[in-house]
Design a protein around this motif. Structure first.
Motif, PDB file in Angstrom:
ATOM      1  N   LEU A 198      13.625  -3.985   6.723  1.00 30.76           N
ATOM      2  CA  LEU A 198      12.370  -4.725   6.836  1.00 30.76           C
ATOM      3  C   LEU A 198      12.529  -5.987   7.673  1.00 30.76           C
ATOM      4  CD1 LEU A 198      10.808  -4.484   3.260  1.00 30.76           C
ATOM      5  CD2 LEU A 198       9.946  -3.469   5.359  1.00 30.76           C
ATOM      6  N   THR A 199      13.635  -6.672   7.492  1.00 33.48           N
ATOM      7  CA  THR A 199      13.875  -7.889   8.261  1.00 33.48           C
ATOM      8  C   THR A 199      13.874  -7.601   9.756  1.00 33.48           C
ATOM      9  OG1 THR A 199      15.159  -8.852   6.448  1.00 33.48           O
ATOM     10  CG2 THR A 199      15.488  -9.777   8.646  1.00 33.48           C
ATOM     11  N   LYS A 200      14.536  -6.532  10.154  1.00 30.56           N
ATOM     12  CA  LYS A 200      14.561  -6.173  11.574  1.00 30.56           C
ATOM     13  C   LYS A 200      13.174  -5.763  12.074  1.00 30.56           C
ATOM     14  CE  LYS A 200      19.338  -4.516  11.262  1.00 30.56           C
ATOM     15  NZ  LYS A 200      20.241  -3.336  11.358  1.00 30.56           N
ATOM     16  N   GLY A 201      12.445  -5.009  11.255  1.00 31.26           N
ATOM     17  CA  GLY A 201      11.133  -4.565  11.674  1.00 31.26           C
ATOM     18  C   GLY A 201      10.140  -5.700  11.818  1.00 31.26           C
ATOM     19  N   VAL A 202      10.128  -6.639  10.862  1.00 28.23           N
ATOM     20  CA  VAL A 202       9.196  -7.766  10.920  1.00 28.23           C
ATOM     21  C   VAL A 202       9.506  -8.666  12.105  1.00 28.23           C
ATOM     22  CG1 VAL A 202       8.505  -9.881   9.720  1.00 28.23           C
ATOM     23  CG2 VAL A 202       8.661  -7.726   8.467  1.00 28.23           C
ATOM     24  N   ARG A 229      -0.671 -11.960  14.436  1.00 27.79           N
ATOM     25  CA  ARG A 229       0.697 -11.492  14.188  1.00 27.79           C
ATOM     26  C   ARG A 229       0.918 -11.208  12.700  1.00 27.79           C
ATOM     27  NH1 ARG A 229       3.872 -10.460  18.862  1.00 27.79           N
ATOM     28  NH2 ARG A 229       2.904 -11.621  20.560  1.00 27.79           N
ATOM     29  N   LEU A 230       0.339 -12.033  11.865  1.00 26.06           N
ATOM     30  CA  LEU A 230       0.441 -11.803  10.426  1.00 26.06           C
ATOM     31  C   LEU A 230      -0.278 -10.526  10.026  1.00 26.06           C
ATOM     32  CD1 LEU A 230      -0.118 -15.449   9.115  1.00 26.06           C
ATOM     33  CD2 LEU A 230       2.046 -14.274   9.534  1.00 26.06           C
ATOM     34  N   ASP A 231      -1.381 -10.226  10.698  1.00 26.27           N
ATOM     35  CA  ASP A 231      -2.085  -8.965  10.420  1.00 26.27           C
ATOM     36  C   ASP A 231      -1.208  -7.773  10.777  1.00 26.27           C
ATOM     37  OD1 ASP A 231      -4.274 -10.392   9.578  1.00 26.27           O
ATOM     38  OD2 ASP A 231      -5.335 -10.266  11.489  1.00 26.27           O
ATOM     39  N   ARG A 232      -0.455  -7.874  11.871  1.00 27.22           N
ATOM     40  CA  ARG A 232       0.461  -6.791  12.249  1.00 27.22           C
ATOM     41  C   ARG A 232       1.541  -6.600  11.189  1.00 27.22           C
ATOM     42  NH1 ARG A 232       1.787  -7.894  18.680  1.00 27.22           N
ATOM     43  NH2 ARG A 232      -0.376  -7.993  19.425  1.00 27.22           N
ATOM     44  N   VAL A 233       2.063  -7.710  10.681  1.00 30.78           N
ATOM     45  CA  VAL A 233       3.089  -7.629   9.637  1.00 30.78           C
ATOM     46  C   VAL A 233       2.520  -6.945   8.400  1.00 30.78           C
ATOM     47  CG1 VAL A 233       4.540  -8.984   8.074  1.00 30.78           C
ATOM     48  CG2 VAL A 233       4.359  -9.630  10.485  1.00 30.78           C
ATOM     49  N   SER A 234       1.277  -7.278   8.033  1.00 30.15           N
ATOM     50  CA  SER A 234       0.654  -6.671   6.870  1.00 30.15           C
ATOM     51  C   SER A 234       0.512  -5.161   7.036  1.00 30.15           C
ATOM     52  CB  SER A 234      -0.711  -7.309   6.626  1.00 30.15           C
ATOM     53  OG  SER A 234      -1.353  -6.726   5.516  1.00 30.15           O
ATOM     54  N   VAL A 235       0.064  -4.725   8.214  1.00 30.69           N
ATOM     55  CA  VAL A 235      -0.075  -3.288   8.470  1.00 30.69           C
ATOM     56  C   VAL A 235       1.285  -2.599   8.401  1.00 30.69           C
ATOM     57  CG1 VAL A 235      -0.718  -1.575  10.209  1.00 30.69           C
ATOM     58  CG2 VAL A 235      -2.179  -3.568   9.825  1.00 30.69           C
ATOM     59  N   TYR A 236       2.293  -3.225   8.973  1.00 25.29           N
ATOM     60  CA  TYR A 236       3.640  -2.643   8.966  1.00 25.29           C
ATOM     61  C   TYR A 236       4.185  -2.513   7.546  1.00 25.29           C
ATOM     62  CZ  TYR A 236       8.744  -2.558   9.431  1.00 25.29           C
ATOM     63  OH  TYR A 236      10.072  -2.250   9.307  1.00 25.29           O
ATOM     64  N   LEU A 237       4.021  -3.558   6.728  1.00 25.06           N
ATOM     65  CA  LEU A 237       4.533  -3.517   5.355  1.00 25.06           C
ATOM     66  C   LEU A 237       3.797  -2.479   4.526  1.00 25.06           C
ATOM     67  CD1 LEU A 237       5.062  -7.316   4.599  1.00 25.06           C
ATOM     68  CD2 LEU A 237       6.775  -5.621   5.237  1.00 25.06           C
ATOM     69  N   ASP A 238       2.495  -2.340   4.744  1.00 21.19           N
ATOM     70  CA  ASP A 238       1.743  -1.301   4.028  1.00 21.19           C
ATOM     71  C   ASP A 238       2.263   0.094   4.380  1.00 21.19           C
ATOM     72  OD1 ASP A 238       0.202  -3.180   2.777  1.00 21.19           O
ATOM     73  OD2 ASP A 238      -1.503  -3.003   4.153  1.00 21.19           O
ATOM     74  N   ALA A 239       2.555   0.302   5.676  1.00 18.73           N
ATOM     75  CA  ALA A 239       3.070   1.608   6.098  1.00 18.73           C
ATOM     76  C   ALA A 239       4.449   1.880   5.508  1.00 18.73           C
ATOM     77  CB  ALA A 239       3.125   1.669   7.627  1.00 18.73           C
ATOM     78  N   VAL A 240       5.303   0.850   5.465  1.00 22.96           N
ATOM     79  CA  VAL A 240       6.641   1.019   4.888  1.00 22.96           C
ATOM     80  C   VAL A 240       6.542   1.328   3.401  1.00 22.96           C
ATOM     81  CG1 VAL A 240       8.792  -0.173   4.332  1.00 22.96           C
ATOM     82  CG2 VAL A 240       7.803  -0.403   6.606  1.00 22.96           C
ATOM     83  N   GLN A 241       5.694   0.579   2.698  1.00 19.34           N
ATOM     84  CA  GLN A 241       5.568   0.804   1.252  1.00 19.34           C
ATOM     85  C   GLN A 241       5.048   2.205   0.958  1.00 19.34           C
ATOM     86  OE1 GLN A 241       4.192  -2.380  -1.367  1.00 19.34           O
ATOM     87  NE2 GLN A 241       2.603  -1.018  -2.134  1.00 19.34           N
ATOM     88  N   ASP A 242       4.095   2.671   1.773  1.00 20.29           N
ATOM     89  CA  ASP A 242       3.560   4.011   1.556  1.00 20.29           C
ATOM     90  C   ASP A 242       4.648   5.063   1.660  1.00 20.29           C
ATOM     91  OD1 ASP A 242       1.352   6.107   1.558  1.00 20.29           O
ATOM     92  OD2 ASP A 242       2.244   6.461   3.528  1.00 20.29           O
ATOM     93  N   ARG A 243       5.589   4.881   2.582  1.00 18.55           N
ATOM     94  CA  ARG A 243       6.630   5.883   2.797  1.00 18.55           C
ATOM     95  C   ARG A 243       7.812   5.718   1.844  1.00 18.55           C
ATOM     96  NH1 ARG A 243       3.502   5.263   6.848  1.00 18.55           N
ATOM     97  NH2 ARG A 243       3.197   6.850   8.461  1.00 18.55           N
ATOM     98  N   VAL A 244       8.217   4.486   1.609  1.00 20.67           N
ATOM     99  CA  VAL A 244       9.381   4.263   0.750  1.00 20.67           C
ATOM    100  C   VAL A 244       9.091   4.662  -0.690  1.00 20.67           C
ATOM    101  CG1 VAL A 244      10.897   2.488  -0.218  1.00 20.67           C
ATOM    102  CG2 VAL A 244      10.373   2.495   2.228  1.00 20.67           C
ATOM    103  N   HIS A 245       7.860   4.467  -1.153  1.00 25.99           N
ATOM    104  CA  HIS A 245       7.522   4.752  -2.547  1.00 25.99           C
ATOM    105  C   HIS A 245       7.118   6.203  -2.783  1.00 25.99           C
ATOM    106  CE1 HIS A 245       6.696   0.267  -3.658  1.00 25.99           C
ATOM    107  NE2 HIS A 245       7.976   0.540  -3.500  1.00 25.99           N
ATOM    108  N   ARG A 246       7.200   7.032  -1.759  1.00 27.95           N
ATOM    109  CA  ARG A 246       6.973   8.460  -2.002  1.00 27.95           C
ATOM    110  C   ARG A 246       8.096   9.001  -2.875  1.00 27.95           C
ATOM    111  NH1 ARG A 246       5.405  10.116   4.252  1.00 27.95           N
ATOM    112  NH2 ARG A 246       3.391   9.026   4.282  1.00 27.95           N
ATOM    113  N   GLN A 247       7.734   9.868  -3.804  1.00 28.71           N
ATOM    114  CA  GLN A 247       8.703  10.350  -4.785  1.00 28.71           C
ATOM    115  C   GLN A 247       8.623  11.871  -4.892  1.00 28.71           C
ATOM    116  OE1 GLN A 247      10.257   8.434  -8.913  1.00 28.71           O
ATOM    117  NE2 GLN A 247       8.080   8.765  -8.760  1.00 28.71           N
ATOM    118  N   VAL A 248       9.775  12.487  -5.087  1.00 29.52           N
ATOM    119  CA  VAL A 248       9.840  13.938  -5.169  1.00 29.52           C
ATOM    120  C   VAL A 248      10.744  14.338  -6.327  1.00 29.52           C
ATOM    121  CG1 VAL A 248      11.787  14.089  -3.559  1.00 29.52           C
ATOM    122  CG2 VAL A 248      10.295  16.062  -3.870  1.00 29.52           C
TER     123      VAL A 248
END
Length: 430
Positions: A198-202, A229-248
């Motif tokens: 996340l640090t690298k992506g932000v 720029r803060l709006d971009r960070v928000s969109v990016y974090l939402d996308a990361v959370q959506d993918r990281v919290h997927r569970q199988v």
């Protein structure tokens, strides 16, 4: 007084200009000349400067408005299209006055606002013109009722939640052969560090003057930068959370098949695959499914029955794993050890990174990637070996007598791994 040959915008602007206190009959010549140049640059297509309506004899002057209609203000911002052309630099404050002239809007620039504009804007609204002109100059605006305030853009600070485990995670699996001249050893590892990624992506989304801090223990990200720029960070974090919290959930089944035919090398998968297709109903065969490769089945019970028709089936282990997206899980049994890492796509396709390692009687390992749809079962086969079987049977002895003895035989056995991923959260099943 009306000067012949001067555009209506000039007269409209001149009416609000303070006359000379000593010579009230004359205008400031330099000011008139500057306004005349602006009128020439605006051209006939500009809708900003409109001629004042001619009053008929005896017509009363228009009274000032005491209340503005919000719908009229919105129309002034978004529904009036005009064209602006400036061949020479025009001060921003003068340009702002031109933008709201003839509307119900008032513009209030901060004293620190400066700069100039040169260029052409075709068929734009007041709102579009403000956005296009002010942003490159480091300026911004806010609308409050009928007032448009223009100010310098300043960085803001926002705090974002990072709901992730605050430790890096490494999954490994390894096995070695018996000590001796030849040793077999296989290992695989998977390392995940969400906070580091996340640090690298932000950082790539921020300006060079931005500041940010990641608090792993509190699970917070603090960022100071411009709002867009803060709006971009928000969109990016939402996308990361959506993918990281997927569970199988992965249902694993490890089985052994001892063929009925002692001369068979293992399970006849060609016959079994044909039988699987034959047992499907026409609707199942015609149902649209992702175009994937490899042996995948949707009915494990039918598969087990077909395997039982070819030999003796024994279930070695039946573990059930629950894991997050791209997180490794380890399964260890007496017969096999394997590491499996799922990647869950938005179209409900699960990619499995699998490293099975069979321990005995000889070490055999594999490393593979496979894609299956949600709810399908991936069949991993090909691990065959000879098993020594000792049985107590009645045997003949010297002199024609019969007795009980131990008979040692070697039987061919195939080890099969069945993996069935079922998406639990994060993606709707297809």
């Amino acid at each position: 007084m009306r000067v012949p040959g001067v555009c209506p915008a000039l007269h409209s602007a001149a009416r609000g200009y303070r006359r000379s206190p000593t010579e009230p009959k004359f205008w400031d010549v330099d000011y008139l000349r500057a306004l005349g140049a602006v009128c020439v640059m605006l051209g006939a297509t500009s809708a900003l400067a409109q001629p004042a309506p001619q009053q008929r004899p005896g017509q009363l002057p228009t009274l000032p408005l005491t209340q503005l209609d919000d719908r009229a203000l919105a129309a002034d911002l978004d529904n009036r299209a005009f064209t602006l052309t400036f061949a020479q630099p025009v001060p921003i404050k003068d340009l702002l006055l031109l933008l709201v002239r003839g509307t119900n809007l008032s513009v209030v620039p901060d004293p620190s606002v400066g700069g100039s504009f040169i260029g052409e804007l075709k068929n734009v609204t007041v709102r579009q013109a403000l956005g296009l002109i002010l942003r490159p100059l480091g300026l911004d605006y806010a609308v409050d009722g009928s007032f448009v305030r223009v100010f310098k853009r300043e960085p803001e600070t926002r705090i974002f939640d990072l709901n992730y485990v605050a430790t890096g995670r490494i999954g490994t699996s390894s096995v070695g052969g018996e000590p001796g001249p030849s040793v077999a050893a296989v290992s695989s590892s998977t390392k995940t560090d969400v906070f580091g990624d996340l640090t690298k992506g932000v950082q790539t989304l921020l300006t060079e003057h931005a500041t940010f801090n990641v608090d792993r223990k509190a699970g917070l990200l603090q960022v100071t930068d411009f709002p867009e720029r803060l709006d971009r960070v928000s969109v990016y974090l939402d996308a990361v959370q959506d993918r990281v919290h997927r569970q199988v959930q992965i249902d694993a089944r490890i089985i052994e098949v001892e063929p009925n035919d002692e001369n068979a090398a293992g399970v006849d998968w060609t016959v079994l695959a044909a039988q699987l297709i034959g047992t499907q109903t026409p609707a199942q065969r015609a149902a649209p499914r992702p175009s994937l490769t490899g042996l995948r089945v949707t009915d494990v019970a039918k598969l087990m029955n077909l395997l039982a028709a070819q030999g003796k089936v024994a279930v070695v282990a039946n573990p059930r794993l629950l894991t997050l997206n791209n997180e490794p899980s380890i399964v260890r049994t007496d017969a096999v050890t394997f590491s499996v890492t799922p990647q869950i796509a938005s179209d409900a396709i699960v990619t499995l990174s699998l490293s099975p390692i069979v321990k005995a009687p000889a070490v055999a390992e594999a490393d593979m990637l496979a894609r299956v749809a949600d709810g399908e079962t991936l069949v991993i086969s090909g691990f065959t070996h000879d098993r020594e079987v000792r049985e107590r049977k009645t045997v003949g002895v010297t002199g024609g007598w019969f007795g009980r003895g131990t008979v040692v035989t070697h039987k061919r056995v195939e080890l099969i791994i069945l993996l069935t991923p079922k998406i639990v959260s994060g993606v709707a099943a297809q």
